[in-house]
Scaffold this motif. Structure first.
Motif, short mmCIF file in Angstrom:
data_model
loop_
_atom_site.label_atom_id
_atom_site.label_comp_id
_atom_site.label_asym_id
_atom_site.label_seq_id
_atom_site.Cartn_x
_atom_site.Cartn_y
_atom_site.Cartn_z
N GLY A 79 32.38 33.66 17.87
CA GLY A 79 31.07 33.36 17.30
C GLY A 79 30.72 34.15 16.06
N ARG A 80 29.48 33.96 15.66
CA ARG A 80 28.96 34.59 14.45
C ARG A 80 28.55 36.03 14.70
NH1 ARG A 80 25.42 30.21 11.16
NH2 ARG A 80 27.15 29.97 9.72
N SER A 81 28.66 36.81 13.65
CA SER A 81 28.24 38.21 13.69
C SER A 81 26.77 38.33 13.31
CB SER A 81 29.09 39.03 12.72
OG SER A 81 28.58 40.34 12.60
N ASP A 82 26.07 39.25 13.97
CA ASP A 82 24.69 39.52 13.58
C ASP A 82 24.58 40.78 12.71
OD1 ASP A 82 24.96 41.59 15.40
OD2 ASP A 82 23.39 40.90 16.74
N CYS A 83 25.75 41.36 12.33
CA CYS A 83 25.73 42.55 11.49
C CYS A 83 26.72 42.47 10.33
CB CYS A 83 26.00 43.81 12.31
SG CYS A 83 27.72 44.01 12.82
N GLY A 84 27.40 41.34 10.18
CA GLY A 84 28.35 41.17 9.08
C GLY A 84 29.75 41.68 9.38
N ALA A 85 29.98 42.14 10.59
CA ALA A 85 31.30 42.66 10.99
C ALA A 85 31.50 42.34 12.47
CB ALA A 85 31.37 44.16 10.76
N ASP A 86 32.65 42.74 13.00
CA ASP A 86 32.88 42.53 14.44
C ASP A 86 32.05 43.49 15.28
OD1 ASP A 86 34.73 40.46 14.19
OD2 ASP A 86 36.44 41.83 14.13
N PHE A 87 31.79 44.68 14.74
CA PHE A 87 31.11 45.70 15.54
C PHE A 87 30.45 46.74 14.65
CE2 PHE A 87 35.39 47.23 14.77
CZ PHE A 87 35.20 48.57 14.44
N GLN A 88 29.59 47.55 15.27
CA GLN A 88 29.02 48.75 14.66
C GLN A 88 29.40 49.92 15.54
OE1 GLN A 88 24.86 47.59 14.80
NE2 GLN A 88 24.86 47.17 12.60
N LEU A 89 29.69 51.05 14.94
CA LEU A 89 30.08 52.25 15.68
C LEU A 89 29.28 53.43 15.17
CD1 LEU A 89 31.98 53.67 17.71
CD2 LEU A 89 33.58 53.98 15.82
N LYS A 90 28.63 54.11 16.11
CA LYS A 90 27.88 55.33 15.78
C LYS A 90 28.34 56.43 16.72
CE LYS A 90 23.90 52.80 14.19
NZ LYS A 90 22.57 52.34 14.44
N ILE A 91 28.57 57.60 16.17
CA ILE A 91 28.93 58.77 16.99
C ILE A 91 27.86 59.82 16.76
CG2 ILE A 91 30.64 60.57 17.44
CD1 ILE A 91 32.77 58.58 16.37
N LYS A 92 27.17 60.18 17.85
CA LYS A 92 26.06 61.13 17.76
C LYS A 92 25.99 61.94 19.04
CE LYS A 92 21.14 61.23 16.69
NZ LYS A 92 19.95 60.44 16.39
N HIS A 93 25.90 63.25 18.92
CA HIS A 93 25.77 64.16 20.06
C HIS A 93 26.85 63.93 21.11
CE1 HIS A 93 22.03 65.42 18.28
NE2 HIS A 93 21.49 64.22 18.44
N GLY A 94 28.08 63.67 20.66
CA GLY A 94 29.20 63.52 21.58
C GLY A 94 29.36 62.14 22.19
N LEU A 98 29.57 51.89 20.66
CA LEU A 98 30.22 50.76 20.03
C LEU A 98 29.44 49.52 20.44
CD1 LEU A 98 32.70 49.48 18.55
CD2 LEU A 98 33.79 49.38 20.80
N ARG A 99 28.79 48.86 19.46
CA ARG A 99 28.05 47.62 19.75
C ARG A 99 28.74 46.48 19.03
NH1 ARG A 99 24.52 43.69 18.17
NH2 ARG A 99 24.28 44.44 16.05
N PHE A 100 29.18 45.50 19.81
CA PHE A 100 29.80 44.33 19.23
C PHE A 100 28.73 43.45 18.60
CE2 PHE A 100 33.18 45.76 21.93
CZ PHE A 100 34.29 45.56 21.12
N CYS A 101 29.02 42.93 17.42
CA CYS A 101 28.08 42.08 16.68
C CYS A 101 28.42 40.60 16.87
CB CYS A 101 28.13 42.42 15.20
SG CYS A 101 27.67 44.13 14.85
N ARG A 102 29.50 40.34 17.58
CA ARG A 102 29.90 38.99 17.94
C ARG A 102 30.02 38.95 19.46
NH1 ARG A 102 35.21 37.89 14.92
NH2 ARG A 102 34.90 35.80 15.76
N THR A 103 30.06 37.79 20.03
CA THR A 103 30.17 37.64 21.48
C THR A 103 31.57 38.04 21.93
OG1 THR A 103 28.54 35.87 21.47
CG2 THR A 103 30.00 36.01 23.41
N VAL A 104 31.63 38.85 22.98
CA VAL A 104 32.91 39.22 23.59
C VAL A 104 32.95 38.51 24.94
CG1 VAL A 104 34.41 41.07 24.40
CG2 VAL A 104 32.91 41.46 22.44
N MET A 105 33.86 37.58 25.07
CA MET A 105 33.99 36.79 26.29
C MET A 105 34.69 37.62 27.37
SD MET A 105 32.57 34.05 25.22
CE MET A 105 32.88 32.94 26.58
N GLY A 106 34.16 37.57 28.57
CA GLY A 106 34.77 38.28 29.68
C GLY A 106 36.01 37.56 30.19
#
Length: 157
Positions: A79-94, A98-106
């Motif tokens: 599917g389509r991305s809601d952030c312009g990429a496959d995912f966003q990654l933030k590292i903070k306080h350990g 990782l938030r996927f911006c497209r649907t990840v099918m189980g």
């Protein structure tokens, strides 16, 4: 003449030669969560954790697949991305979030566990990461089917 020699030397130097080596953990069997094996990739100088996740999505090379390694993650992203990429990654306080911006099918219990395991191992290689939180496009814990959808954040199901 000095500039020509320098330009030639730079042209012959691979762009990835200066970057650090990171590990990408691929599944080596179909167990739950399964055995994982690390492979090395040359990363750019910055964004190494993001690069490692991109490589996990890309999957193993042909030679690595011949060794029995696989990644179920890449082919499950749709599917389509809601952030312009496959995912966003933030590292903070350990915590690496990782938030996927497209649907990840189980894939069911086994496949889902292997996907989460390879993500966890790939991100925990970095000294700044003590915990990994993996979220779906809607911000719920990936593959969490509980009403709250927060088991990866709270540690409780």
């Amino acid at each position: 003449m000095k500039e020509l020699i320098l330009a030639t030397a730079l042209a012959l130097t691979p762009a990835t030669a200066a970057g650090p080596t990171v590990k990408v953990y691929f599944s080596a069997d179909l167990g739950i969560p399964g055995k994982v094996v690390a492979v090395s990739r040359k990363a750019p100088d910055t964004g190494v954790a993001k690069f490692a996740v991109q490589q996990l999505i890309k999957g193993p090379t042909k030679a690595e697949r011949k060794r029995g390694l696989h990644s179920e993650l890449g082919r499950q992203i749709k599917g389509r991305s809601d952030c312009g990429a496959d995912f966003q990654l933030k590292i903070k306080h350990g915590t690496a979030t990782l938030r996927f911006c497209r649907t990840v099918m189980g894939l069911g219990v086994g496949g889902d566990a292997r996907i989460l395991h390879t993500i966890d191992r790939t991100l925990r290689q970095f000294a700044s990461v003590k915990k990994v939180v993996t979220l779906d496009k809607g911000g719920r814990c990936l593959f969490d089917q509980t009403d709250a959808g927060t088991s990866c954040i709270t540690g409780h199901e």
